[in-house]
Design an enzyme around this catalytic site. Structure first.
Site, PDB file in Angstrom:
ATOM      1  N   ARG A 102      -9.947 -11.811   1.855  1.00  0.00           N
ATOM      2  CA  ARG A 102     -10.763 -12.886   1.270  1.00  0.00           C
ATOM      3  C   ARG A 102     -10.030 -14.213   1.308  1.00  0.00           C
ATOM      4  O   ARG A 102     -10.646 -15.276   1.337  1.00  0.00           O
ATOM      5  CB  ARG A 102     -11.191 -12.487  -0.148  1.00  0.00           C
ATOM      6  CG  ARG A 102     -10.069 -12.283  -1.108  1.00  0.00           C
ATOM      7  CD  ARG A 102     -10.488 -11.484  -2.336  1.00  0.00           C
ATOM      8  NE  ARG A 102     -10.526 -10.048  -2.083  1.00  0.00           N
ATOM      9  CZ  ARG A 102     -10.812  -9.139  -2.999  1.00  0.00           C
ATOM     10  NH1 ARG A 102     -11.077  -9.494  -4.233  1.00  0.00           N
ATOM     11  NH2 ARG A 102     -10.829  -7.859  -2.689  1.00  0.00           N
ATOM     12  N   LYS A 147       0.849  -1.196   0.000  1.00  0.00           N
ATOM     13  CA  LYS A 147       0.000   0.000   0.000  1.00  0.00           C
ATOM     14  C   LYS A 147       0.884   1.245   0.000  1.00  0.00           C
ATOM     15  O   LYS A 147       2.047   1.179   0.411  1.00  0.00           O
ATOM     16  CB  LYS A 147      -0.857   0.015   1.275  1.00  0.00           C
ATOM     17  CG  LYS A 147      -1.976  -0.999   1.306  1.00  0.00           C
ATOM     18  CD  LYS A 147      -2.761  -0.865   2.611  1.00  0.00           C
ATOM     19  CE  LYS A 147      -3.872  -1.907   2.707  1.00  0.00           C
ATOM     20  NZ  LYS A 147      -4.935  -1.753   1.709  1.00  0.00           N
TER      21      LYS A 147
HETATM   22  N1  BES Z   1      -7.980  -3.954   4.315  1.00  0.00           N
HETATM   23  C1  BES Z   1      -8.168  -3.585   2.969  1.00  0.00           C
HETATM   24  C2  BES Z   1      -9.513  -2.924   2.731  1.00  0.00           C
HETATM   25  C3  BES Z   1      -9.582  -1.439   2.995  1.00  0.00           C
HETATM   26  C4  BES Z   1      -9.030  -0.554   2.116  1.00  0.00           C
HETATM   27  C5  BES Z   1     -10.250  -0.969   4.078  1.00  0.00           C
HETATM   28  C6  BES Z   1      -9.121   0.801   2.335  1.00  0.00           C
HETATM   29  C7  BES Z   1     -10.347   0.379   4.290  1.00  0.00           C
HETATM   30  C8  BES Z   1      -9.800   1.267   3.427  1.00  0.00           C
HETATM   31  C9  BES Z   1      -8.118  -4.800   2.056  1.00  0.00           C
HETATM   32  O1  BES Z   1      -7.313  -5.836   2.490  1.00  0.00           O
HETATM   33  C10 BES Z   1      -7.576  -4.332   0.742  1.00  0.00           C
HETATM   34  O2  BES Z   1      -6.501  -3.841   0.732  1.00  0.00           O
HETATM   35  N2  BES Z   1      -8.366  -4.486  -0.313  1.00  0.00           N
HETATM   36  C11 BES Z   1      -7.977  -4.027  -1.614  1.00  0.00           C
HETATM   37  C12 BES Z   1      -8.433  -5.052  -2.599  1.00  0.00           C
HETATM   38  C13 BES Z   1      -7.881  -4.849  -3.985  1.00  0.00           C
HETATM   39  C14 BES Z   1      -6.397  -5.098  -3.980  1.00  0.00           C
HETATM   40  C15 BES Z   1      -8.561  -5.770  -4.935  1.00  0.00           C
HETATM   41  C16 BES Z   1      -8.638  -2.665  -1.871  1.00  0.00           C
HETATM   42  O3  BES Z   1      -9.774  -2.479  -1.464  1.00  0.00           O
HETATM   43  O4  BES Z   1      -7.991  -1.822  -2.455  1.00  0.00           O
HETATM   44 ZN    ZN Z   2      -5.304  -5.635   1.910  1.00  0.00          ZN
END
Ligand code: BES
Ligand code: ZN
Ligand code: ZN
Length: 518
Positions: A371, A297
Site C-alpha cells: 500500500r 515474515k
Molecule cells: N505480500 C503480502 C500479502 C500476502 C500475504 C500475499 C500472504 C499472499 C499471502 C503483503 O505485503 C503483506 O505482507 N501484507 C500483510 C499486511 C499486514 C502486515 C497488515 C498481511 O497480509 O499479513
Molecule cells: Zn508485505
C-alpha cells in the site's frame, strides 16, 4: 505454439490429434450423464458412438477420453473433452475445456493438434442457450494458449514438449459467422499471449527479476509493441517526493524502479482529442520479493513472496494487449517496484513518511509495504492526467482468509466504475468478489501522530484496512482496487493449468479498459 484458424469439415482434417468438446445434457441432479458432442459432424459422432455408449466417459469439466485411429476420420486420434453440464455452460467452460485438451495432448509428445470449434447449435435450445460466436472463439484460443506453458524453464532435464501448432477447425458457414469467429480468434491470440507474458514475469525468481530487471523487461515489451516507456529510479522518486514508495526501497541493495508505459490512441486525421476524454491509469504493486522487512515474515512459505509483483506484471501484460487491440482511449500503466528487505537502512515500525500527495503515514508494520508503494503510484497517475484508476496487488493475506482462492477481492469508491468492471468480468470469466470500503471503516487507519497509519491496528477486516489506505490516495477519482493475493499463484493442478503463476486480472482489466474506448 503457432495457432491457425481454418473453415473446413473436421472429418477431412489430417492431424495427429483432433479434440472435440462434449457436454452432459441429462437433466436433474440424480440423472445418469447423457453425453452430447458439440459438433454437427456425423463422422465424428459415429466415431465416438461406442465409447459414449459405454458410459465410461461422464463429460465432467476437463475430463477426457482418447481414441486411436477413429473410424471415418482423417485424424490419427480423437480426444473427447468434457465441459460439464449443458445447463450451466458458459464461455468459461469452453476456455477450460480447450485448456484441458492441450494439457491432455502435451505429455503424449504429440506436437500438432486441432480443436473442433464448439458448435452449440448442435444441441436444441432446450439444452443450451447459444453463446456468442466471437466470445466462444476467443475463449477457445485463450484457454489453449494459457494451458500450454509448464513453467519448467529452470529445469535442466526440461522435456520441452511444447505443442508446435494448434489449429481451430470451424465449420464452413455464413460469412458473418466466419467473420465473428475470426475476430474472436485474433483477440484471443493477443489476450492469451498477454496473460502468458504476465505469468512468465511472475514465474521469475527474485534474484533474477529485481526491480531493475522488471523495468528492463517492461521497456523491452514496450519497444516491441510500440508503446512509450520510461523507467526511473531513486533520483526520480526523490524529485517527485514519493516518500512512501522510497521508504520501502530503503532497506534493499536493489534500487527501486518506477515504470511509466503510455498508450495513445491514433487520432483520425484532422481531429483533436476530446477535452473530456477519459485517461485510464493502471497501477501495479511490483514488490519483487517481500521479506516483510523489519517486521520480518516467518520462514514458512516465504519463498512464494517472489510473486509479490504479480499486480505489476498484470499491468505490463495488459499494456501489451492494449498496444495490439488499440482501444480508442489513452492508457497509462505505472509500475511501482521495490524489494522489501530488512537491513540497517530499512524503514522501521514507528517511522513517519510524507507521501507524494502530502499525506503523512505512520508505519505500523513494514510488511504492509504494498500500500505504501501504491499510494504514490496512484497519486502520480492522477498528476499525469488519469481520470479513472485501477490498481492490482497481491496486497493482503486477509483477503485470502476472507475469500479463499476462488474469488479475488475488488473494492471501489464509485458504483458506476465498479459496474463497468463487473461487466468486464462476464467477458473475462474471472472471479472477483466486491468487498466494502465505505467511510464507516475510516477509523481503522487513523494514526495517533500522523494523518493515517499503514495497518488497521487490529487483524479484523485487514483487506478493508488496506483498501481504505489506498482510497486516501485515489481520493475523488473513480477507482477500482484488485486484491489478487489469493489467485495470482495456482497452488493446485487443474486439468487446464499446471501449478504456478496464473496471470489473473489481465483479462478483466483489459476488458474494463476497453469499455472506455470511444
Ligand atoms: N505480500 C503480502 C500479502 C500476502 C500475504 C500475499 C500472504 C499472499 C499471502 C503483503 O505485503 C503483506 O505482507 N501484507 C500483510 C499486511 C499486514 C502486515 C497488515 C498481511 O497480509 O499479513
Ligand atoms: Zn508485505
Ligand atoms: Zn507484499
Amino acid at each position: 505454439m503457432d495457432t491457425k484458424l481454418v473453415f473446413q469439415d473436421v472429418a477431412n482434417v489430417a492431424t495427429p490429434m483432433l479434440a472435440v468438446l462434449a457436454v452432459d445434457i441429462a437433466i436433474g441432479k440424480e440423472a445418469d450423464p447423457l453425453i452430447a458432442l458439440l459438433t454437427t459432424s456425423d463422422a465424428v459422432t459415429n466415431a465416438a458412438a461406442a465409447v459414449i455408449a459405454s458410459n465410461e466417459f461422464k463429460g465432467g469439466l476437463g475430463e477426457h477420453v482418447l481414441l486411436h485411429s477413429p473410424n471415418g476420420l482423417k485424424a490419427e486420434r480423437l480426444l473427447i473433452v468434457g465441459l460439464g453440464k449443458a445447463k450451466t455452460l458458459s464461455v468459461d467452460e469452453v476456455r477450460k475445456g480447450a485448456g484441458a485438451a492441450v494439457r491432455a495432448t502435451k505429455p503424449r509428445g504429440v506436437l500438432q493438434m486441432a480443436i473442433a470449434f464448439p458448435e452449440d447449435h448442435a444441441l436444441s435450445d432446450e439444452h443450451l442457450e447459444n453463446l456468442p460466436c466471437t466470445l466462444l472463439s476467443r475463449a477457445l484460443i485463450e484457454g489453449a494458449l494459457i494451458a500450454e506453458p509448464d513453467w519448467d524453464v529452470y529445469k535442466s532435464d526440461r522435456k520441452d514438449r511444447s505443442i508446435e501448432t494448434l489449429t481451430i477447425i470451424a465449420p464452413e458457414g455464413e460469412e458473418s459467422t466466419k467473420k465473428e469467429i475470426q475476430v474472436g480468434f485474433e483477440e484471443g491470440r493477443i489476450v492469451g499471449d498477454a496473460q502468458n507474458f504476465t505469468r512468465s514475469l511472475v514465474n521469475e525468481p527474485g534474484n533474477v527479476l529485481t526491480p531493475t530487471e522488471l523495468g528492463r523487461r517492461a521497456a523491452a515489451m514496450c519497444e516491441e509493441m510500440g508503446l512509450n516507456c520510461e523507467v526511473h529510479s531513486t533520483a526520480k522518486l526523490e524529485e517527485l517526493k514519493m516518500g512512501a514508495f522510497a521508504a520501502v526501497a530503503k532497506g534493499s541493495a536493489q534500487p527501486p524502479a518506477l515504470v511509466v508505459m503510455t498508450y495513445e490512441p491514433k487520432l483520425e486525421k484532422g481531429k483533436t482529442p476530446a477535452k473530456d476524454a477519459p485517461v485510464i491509469g493502471l497501477v501495479g504493486k511490483g514488490i519483487t520479493f517481500d521479506t516483510g522487512g523489519i517486521s520480518l515474515k516467518s520462514a514458512d512459505g516465504m519463498d512464494k513472496m517472489k510473486y509479490d509483483m504479480a499486480g505489476a506484471a498484470a499491468m505490463i501484460g495488459t499494456m501489451r494487449a492494449v498496444a495490439q487491440l488499440k482501444p480508442n482511449v489513452k492508457v497509462i500503466g505505472i509500475v511501482c517496484s521495490a524489494e522489501n528487505m530488512p537491513s540497517g537502512s530499512a524503514y522501521k515500525p514507528g517511522d513517519v513518511f510524507t507521501a507524494m500527495s502530502g499525506k503523512t503515514i505512520e508505519v505500523m508494520n513494514t510488511d504492509a509495504e504494498g500500500r505504501m508503494v501504491l499510494a504514490d503510484g496512484l497519486h502520480y497517475a492522477k498528476t499525469l492526467g488519469c481520470t479513472h484508476l485501477i490498481n492490482a496487488a497481491t496486497l493482503t493475506g486477509a483477503c485470502v482468509v476472507a475469500l479463499g482462492m476462488i474469488n479475488a477481492g475488488v473494492f471501489s469508491n464509485d458504483d458506476k466504475t465498479y459496474e463497468k468492471f463487473s461487466r468486464a468480468l462476464r467477458i473475462s470469466g474471472e472471479k472477483f468478489w466486491r468487498l466494502p470500503c465505505t467511510d464507516d471503516y475510516k477509523d481503522q487507519i487513523k494514526s495517533q501522530i500522523a494523518d493515517i497509519m499503514n495497518t488497521g491496528g487490529t487483524r479484523w477486516g485487514g483487506a478493508i484496512s488496506a483498501a481504505m489506505f489506498l482510497k486516501e490516495f485515489a481520493e475523488d477519482t473513480p477507482w477500482v482496487h484488485l486484491d489478487i493475493a489469493g489467485l495470482a499463484w495456482n497452488d493446485e493442478v487443474k486439468p487446464w493449468h499446471p501449478k504456478g503463476p496464473s496471470g489473473v486480472a489481465v483479462r478483466s482489466i483489459l476488458e474494463w479498459v476497453r469499455s472506455y474506448s470511444a
